[in-house]
Design a protein around this motif. Structure first.
Motif, PDB file in Angstrom:
ATOM      1  N   GLY A   9       0.801  -1.219   0.000  1.00  0.00           N
ATOM      2  CA  GLY A   9       0.000   0.000   0.000  1.00  0.00           C
ATOM      3  C   GLY A   9       0.832   1.266   0.000  1.00  0.00           C
ATOM      4  N   ARG A  14       0.905   1.869   9.685  1.00  0.00           N
ATOM      5  CA  ARG A  14      -0.179   1.460   8.788  1.00  0.00           C
ATOM      6  C   ARG A  14      -0.431  -0.042   8.871  1.00  0.00           C
ATOM      7  NH1 ARG A  14      -1.430   4.514   4.078  1.00  0.00           N
ATOM      8  NH2 ARG A  14      -1.458   2.534   2.942  1.00  0.00           N
ATOM      9  N   HIS A  15       0.651  -0.805   8.972  1.00  0.00           N
ATOM     10  CA  HIS A  15       0.533  -2.262   9.054  1.00  0.00           C
ATOM     11  C   HIS A  15      -0.162  -2.684  10.357  1.00  0.00           C
ATOM     12  CE1 HIS A  15       1.632  -6.469   8.443  1.00  0.00           C
ATOM     13  NE2 HIS A  15       2.092  -6.488   9.690  1.00  0.00           N
ATOM     14  N   LYS A  61      -3.883  -1.805  10.211  1.00  0.00           N
ATOM     15  CA  LYS A  61      -4.579  -2.759   9.348  1.00  0.00           C
ATOM     16  C   LYS A  61      -4.760  -4.093  10.047  1.00  0.00           C
ATOM     17  CE  LYS A  61      -4.241  -4.986   4.807  1.00  0.00           C
ATOM     18  NZ  LYS A  61      -3.400  -5.146   3.580  1.00  0.00           N
ATOM     19  N   LYS A  62      -3.748  -4.524  10.796  1.00  0.00           N
ATOM     20  CA  LYS A  62      -3.842  -5.795  11.515  1.00  0.00           C
ATOM     21  C   LYS A  62      -4.896  -5.734  12.603  1.00  0.00           C
ATOM     22  CE  LYS A  62      -0.895  -9.184  13.855  1.00  0.00           C
ATOM     23  NZ  LYS A  62       0.480  -9.478  14.349  1.00  0.00           N
ATOM     24  N   ASP A  64      -7.525  -3.743  12.616  1.00  0.00           N
ATOM     25  CA  ASP A  64      -8.831  -3.718  11.932  1.00  0.00           C
ATOM     26  C   ASP A  64      -9.268  -5.111  11.505  1.00  0.00           C
ATOM     27  OD1 ASP A  64      -9.039  -1.023  12.281  1.00  0.00           O
ATOM     28  OD2 ASP A  64      -8.280  -0.500  10.295  1.00  0.00           O
ATOM     29  N   GLU A  65      -8.318  -5.914  11.023  1.00  0.00           N
ATOM     30  CA  GLU A  65      -8.660  -7.277  10.604  1.00  0.00           C
ATOM     31  C   GLU A  65      -9.069  -8.126  11.790  1.00  0.00           C
ATOM     32  OE1 GLU A  65      -5.232  -8.665   8.579  1.00  0.00           O
ATOM     33  OE2 GLU A  65      -5.685  -7.624   6.687  1.00  0.00           O
TER      34      GLU A  65
END
Length: 254
Positions: free
Chosen positions: A179, A242-243, A246-247, A249-250
């Motif tokens: 991304g 960001r990683h 995202k983790k 959120d997952e």
């Protein structure tokens, strides 16, 4: 660096005369004598060993001190405080191992770009279709080189800051940069263009003949090297944040 740049630009001039001779009496291979090959070998050895060790030293010192400053934002930090905690020897060895991988990958891609340029010089008298194919191949390989270089540089930053070394750091940097490829490409393009602009400007004005132009070129280039590693440290922290977001959120199902 000054010695390397002078020798490199003199070799560029000699290469130009080989491919564009004033009197066409021998073919290209005959004009490449043993002295020319020895110069190429010498340039390669200087680039791989002393220059890369210099780059590694600047990288590890710049990233280490910058991380200490960023972690002590609320506390005023003196120069003595910055050097009180030295770099751990095990982290230094692991970071150097990562740097060896980075140098190997970078050098192989640079040789690929050089091979494409040599093919262009050898086939320059053929049709525009061949020229278009070679130019398209060069543009694709250059884009690949710049984009991947941002990930390789981030793997070295990761080794210095996180202690993740060697081959383990490379796939992790690829994962972190998902991304952010366009941003990494843009960063590498800036530093790559700056270096080539300085080099070929000095070559164009003949600065290597007197030495003054080369001193100025190397001085301006050296000012940017620590900045590059600070920028990639910020780039790594941004990709890491960001990683992690995202983790999370997952895991939350978002």
């Amino acid at each position: 660096m000054v010695y390397f740049e002078i020798q490199f630009q003199e070799t560029l001039v000699e290469t130009f005369h080989i491919f564009y001779p004033k009197h066409v009496d021998y073919d290209i291979l005959d004009r490449m004598n043993n002295d020319y090959y020895l110069k190429l070998i010498q340039l390669g050895l200087i680039y791989i060993f002393p220059l890369q060790l210099l780059e590694f030293s600047i990288a590890i010192v710049t990233i280490d001190l910058s991380s200490k400053l960023s972690s002590q934002q609320e506390k005023k930090m003196t120069l003595k405080d910055m050097f009180e905690k030295p770099i751990h020897s095990s982290n230094l060895r692991g970071s150097f191992l990562t740097f060896i991988y980075v140098v190997f990958l970078t050098t192989t891609h640079q040789l690929g770009l050089l091979w494409i340029v040599i093919n262009y010089l050898c086939l320059k008298d053929l049709s525009y279709v061949i020229f278009g194919m070679i130019f398209s191949m060069f543009a694709k390989v250059l884009k690949m080189y710049l984009e991947w270089s941002s990930m390789w540089n981030m793997s070295l930053v990761m080794s210095i800051l996180e202690g993740i070394n060697g081959i383990d750091a490379l796939p992790l940097s690829v994962n972190f940069s998902k991304g952010c490829h366009r941003k990494g490409l843009f960063l590498m393009l800036i530093f790559f263009a700056w270096g080539q602009f300085l080099r070929f400007s000095c070559y164009y004005i003949g600065g290597y003949e007197q030495g003054n132009g080369t001193y100025l070129q190397v001085g301006l280039f050296c000012m940017v090297i620590p900045l590059k590693w600070v920028v990639f440290m910020i780039y790594f922290n941004d990709c890491k944040e960001r990683h992690l977001v995202k983790k999370i959120d997952e895991e939350l199902g978002n």
